[in-house]
Design an enzyme around this catalytic site. Structure first.
Site, PDB file in Angstrom:
ATOM      1  N   ASP A 159      -6.432   0.981   1.153  1.00 38.18           N
ATOM      2  CA  ASP A 159      -6.326   1.168   2.596  1.00 38.18           C
ATOM      3  C   ASP A 159      -7.611   0.666   3.245  1.00 38.18           C
ATOM      4  O   ASP A 159      -8.462   0.062   2.593  1.00 38.18           O
ATOM      5  CB  ASP A 159      -6.068   2.638   2.931  1.00 38.18           C
ATOM      6  CG  ASP A 159      -7.291   3.514   2.717  1.00 38.18           C
ATOM      7  OD1 ASP A 159      -8.222   3.087   1.996  1.00 38.18           O
ATOM      8  OD2 ASP A 159      -7.339   4.619   3.282  1.00 38.18           O
ATOM      9  N   LYS A 161       0.818  -1.207   0.000  1.00 36.30           N
ATOM     10  CA  LYS A 161       0.000   0.000   0.000  1.00 36.30           C
ATOM     11  C   LYS A 161       0.855   1.262   0.000  1.00 36.30           C
ATOM     12  O   LYS A 161       0.604   2.199  -0.773  1.00 36.30           O
ATOM     13  CB  LYS A 161      -0.932   0.022   1.210  1.00 36.30           C
ATOM     14  CG  LYS A 161      -1.971   1.136   1.164  1.00 36.30           C
ATOM     15  CD  LYS A 161      -2.386   1.627   2.526  1.00 36.30           C
ATOM     16  CE  LYS A 161      -1.365   2.591   3.098  1.00 36.30           C
ATOM     17  NZ  LYS A 161      -1.819   3.238   4.344  1.00 36.30           N
TER      18      LYS A 161
END
Length: 219
Positions: free
Chosen positions: A140, A122
């Site tokens: 996320d 991420k």
């Protein structure tokens, strides 16, 4: 809905109605500051991170500055962020690697970014999208929650969610959709008390449809 791309186009157009500025809310002035901010943001709000980095980046500005810090010194500057022990350690190690192996510059490719200590999928994707304008789809907690509620995925695995989301949108829209879904999740489709009663995507959301069905059954 005919296919995934049609659904993706509808979702993009709907979310664009309510998210006026689909950009990162982290404050930074260069790719290195962005990298540090994203590393700090794990399990921490952007609002809190911005409060910390406003002061942090006044004291330390470059990978060289951070590479020379002791862990305790950096911890004292970021201790209001969750998991600040590990974050301080990784930020220092990452800064040292940037100096030693990348000429003090943040690399602009995924494979190099994930070699940095504390930088996972991420974080690397956020840096690519926000810092370098490249095509990537960071997932996320907000993106994961909204995607599950919509019925796009049924998983708690961000990487699985990322792969599925990429099937719904054109690569040039990955960054835009990341921010649209993230900000929609942050301010509208919140973990607790989501605003389902006045939702721009309520008619295509399995979570709202199922919730409404259950409420009607109880009447």
């Amino acid at each position: 809905m005919k296919n995934k791309h049609d659904f993706g186009t509808l979702l993009k157009n709907r979310l664009a109605r309510v998210i006026e500025s689909p950009v990162s809310e982290l404050e930074f002035s260069n790719e290195f500051e962005l990298l540090v901010a994203v590393m700090l943001s794990a399990q921490c709000t952007d609002k809190r991170v911005n409060m910390v980095t406003r002061e942090l980046f006044k004291k330390y500005k470059t990978p060289n500055d951070f590479a020379r810090l002791s862990q305790s010194e950096l911890e004292n500057n970021i201790k209001s962020c969750n998991y600040y022990h590990n974050k301080a350690k990784n930020i220092i190690l990452t800064s040292q690697m940037l100096v030693e192996k990348f000429g003090g510059q943040v690399p602009d490719d995924y494979d190099s970014l994930i070699k940095l200590p504390g930088v996972g999928n991420k974080t690397a994707n956020v840096v690519l999208v926000v810092g370098f304008g490249k095509s990537a789809f960071p997932v996320d907690t907000h993106v994961l929650r909204v995607s599950n509620r919509l019925g796009i995925v049924n998983t708690d695995n961000p990487t699985e969610c990322e792969h599925v989301l990429c099937e719904y949108f054109d690569p040039e829209d990955y960054g835009l959709m990341h921010h649209l879904i993230l900000l929609f999740g942050r301010y509208n489709c919140k973990a607790k008390n989501p605003n389902c009663s006045d939702c721009v995507i309520g008619d295509i959301c399995k979570f709202k449809i199922n919730t409404s069905t259950m409420q009607n059954m109880k009447k």
